[in-house]
Design a protein around this motif. Structure first.
Motif, short mmCIF file in Angstrom:
data_model
loop_
_atom_site.label_atom_id
_atom_site.label_comp_id
_atom_site.label_asym_id
_atom_site.label_seq_id
_atom_site.Cartn_x
_atom_site.Cartn_y
_atom_site.Cartn_z
N SER A 62 47.57 32.47 44.74
CA SER A 62 47.81 32.78 43.33
C SER A 62 46.48 33.00 42.61
O SER A 62 45.49 32.34 42.90
CB SER A 62 48.54 31.62 42.65
N THR A 63 46.49 33.92 41.67
CA THR A 63 45.30 34.19 40.88
C THR A 63 45.09 33.07 39.88
O THR A 63 45.99 32.77 39.09
CB THR A 63 45.41 35.53 40.14
N ILE A 64 43.92 32.44 39.95
CA ILE A 64 43.60 31.34 39.01
C ILE A 64 42.45 31.71 38.09
O ILE A 64 42.07 30.92 37.23
CB ILE A 64 43.27 30.04 39.77
N GLY A 65 41.89 32.90 38.26
CA GLY A 65 40.77 33.32 37.42
C GLY A 65 40.23 34.66 37.84
O GLY A 65 40.85 35.39 38.61
N MET A 66 39.04 34.96 37.32
CA MET A 66 38.42 36.26 37.56
C MET A 66 36.90 36.14 37.53
O MET A 66 36.36 35.42 36.69
CB MET A 66 38.88 37.22 36.44
N VAL A 67 36.24 36.83 38.45
CA VAL A 67 34.80 37.02 38.39
C VAL A 67 34.59 38.46 37.97
O VAL A 67 35.19 39.38 38.55
CB VAL A 67 34.12 36.77 39.77
N ALA A 68 33.78 38.67 36.94
CA ALA A 68 33.59 40.02 36.42
C ALA A 68 32.13 40.27 36.08
O ALA A 68 31.37 39.34 35.81
CB ALA A 68 34.44 40.23 35.18
N CYS A 69 31.76 41.55 36.08
CA CYS A 69 30.42 41.94 35.64
C CYS A 69 30.55 43.20 34.80
O CYS A 69 31.53 43.93 34.90
CB CYS A 69 29.48 42.16 36.82
N PRO B 190 23.65 43.02 33.27
CA PRO B 190 23.25 42.09 32.22
C PRO B 190 24.29 41.02 31.92
O PRO B 190 24.00 40.03 31.27
CB PRO B 190 23.03 43.00 31.01
N VAL B 191 25.51 41.23 32.38
CA VAL B 191 26.59 40.29 32.10
C VAL B 191 27.41 40.01 33.35
O VAL B 191 27.79 40.94 34.06
CB VAL B 191 27.56 40.84 31.02
N ALA B 192 27.67 38.74 33.60
CA ALA B 192 28.61 38.31 34.64
C ALA B 192 29.35 37.10 34.10
O ALA B 192 28.75 36.23 33.46
CB ALA B 192 27.90 37.98 35.94
N THR B 193 30.64 37.06 34.33
CA THR B 193 31.44 35.94 33.86
C THR B 193 32.35 35.42 34.97
O THR B 193 32.74 36.16 35.86
CB THR B 193 32.34 36.30 32.66
N ILE B 194 32.65 34.14 34.87
CA ILE B 194 33.66 33.53 35.73
C ILE B 194 34.66 32.87 34.80
O ILE B 194 34.31 31.98 34.02
CB ILE B 194 33.04 32.50 36.69
N THR B 195 35.89 33.34 34.85
CA THR B 195 36.94 32.87 33.98
C THR B 195 37.99 32.15 34.81
O THR B 195 38.40 32.65 35.85
CB THR B 195 37.62 34.05 33.26
N LEU B 196 38.42 30.99 34.36
CA LEU B 196 39.54 30.28 34.98
C LEU B 196 40.69 30.28 34.00
O LEU B 196 40.49 30.09 32.79
CB LEU B 196 39.15 28.84 35.33
N TYR B 197 41.89 30.51 34.50
CA TYR B 197 43.07 30.54 33.66
C TYR B 197 43.71 29.16 33.63
O TYR B 197 43.60 28.39 34.58
CB TYR B 197 44.08 31.57 34.17
N ASP B 198 44.39 28.87 32.56
CA ASP B 198 45.11 27.61 32.42
C ASP B 198 46.19 27.55 33.50
O ASP B 198 47.04 28.42 33.58
CB ASP B 198 45.73 27.53 31.02
N LEU C 123 30.09 50.13 32.95
CA LEU C 123 30.47 49.50 34.21
C LEU C 123 31.28 48.26 33.92
O LEU C 123 30.88 47.42 33.10
CB LEU C 123 29.24 49.10 35.03
N TYR C 124 32.43 48.16 34.53
CA TYR C 124 33.20 46.93 34.54
C TYR C 124 33.79 46.78 35.93
O TYR C 124 34.44 47.71 36.43
CB TYR C 124 34.33 46.93 33.50
N ALA C 125 33.53 45.66 36.55
CA ALA C 125 34.12 45.37 37.86
C ALA C 125 34.54 43.92 37.87
O ALA C 125 33.86 43.06 37.32
CB ALA C 125 33.10 45.64 38.97
N SER C 126 35.68 43.66 38.50
CA SER C 126 36.16 42.28 38.58
C SER C 126 36.91 42.05 39.89
O SER C 126 37.41 42.99 40.50
CB SER C 126 37.08 41.96 37.39
N VAL C 127 36.94 40.79 40.27
CA VAL C 127 37.64 40.36 41.48
C VAL C 127 38.39 39.07 41.11
O VAL C 127 37.80 38.18 40.47
CB VAL C 127 36.66 40.09 42.64
N PRO C 128 39.65 38.95 41.50
CA PRO C 128 40.38 37.73 41.18
C PRO C 128 39.86 36.53 41.97
O PRO C 128 39.39 36.67 43.10
CB PRO C 128 41.82 38.05 41.55
N ILE C 129 39.98 35.37 41.36
CA ILE C 129 39.74 34.10 42.04
C ILE C 129 41.12 33.58 42.41
O ILE C 129 42.00 33.49 41.56
CB ILE C 129 39.03 33.08 41.13
#
Length: 130
Positions: free
Chosen positions: A94-101, A25-33, A82-88
């Motif tokens: 270098s990690t610039i963000g995360m994709v998570a569900c 039901p939830v998926a996010t894409i986060t970018l870090y500063d 359930l929480y799963a994530s993969v770095p972007i």
């Protein structure tokens, strides 16, 4: 077309695709500063969050802070089944963000679903570089 708007739209589409393919039901894409010096709290360094969230799920979970899914450490405090994530990662690795569900159902993602999460992360990385 304004490229910043297009990147945000592309990330929103990717978040929707991730939720659908991962059956969550939830998926996010986060970018870090990108200017973060490493000393700030991760939640203070988030520059954009693309979210796909089922409205009825969100209504039933008013205490869940979806933006915290961009930080695995913070997401674990959300008490999700359930929480799963993969770095972007950028071109330098270098990690610039995360994709998570996330979901209520306590389950692990299967190998195919983990590959989907990795592919969404690779596409998000490419979108941010374009």
């Amino acid at each position: 077309m304004n490229r910043v708007i297009s990147v945000e739209q592309d990330l929103e589409l990717l978040a929707n695709l991730a939720a659908r393919l991962l059956e969550t039901p939830v998926a996010t894409i986060t970018l870090y500063d990108r200017n973060d010096d490493g000393g700030a709290d991760l939640l203070d360094t988030i520059s954009h969050v693309a979210t796909s969230c089922d409205k009825s799920w969100a209504a039933g979970h008013p205490g869940i802070d979806i933006k915290q899914l961009g930080s695995p450490r913070s997401a674990m405090t959300q008490h999700l089944g359930l929480y799963a994530s993969v770095p972007i990662r950028n071109g330098n690795g270098s990690t610039i963000g995360m994709v998570a569900c996330a979901d209520d159902d306590a389950r692990d993602l299967g190998d195919e679903q983990l590959e989907i999460l990795k592919h969404i992360s690779a596409i998000a990385s490419a979108v941010t570089r374009a």
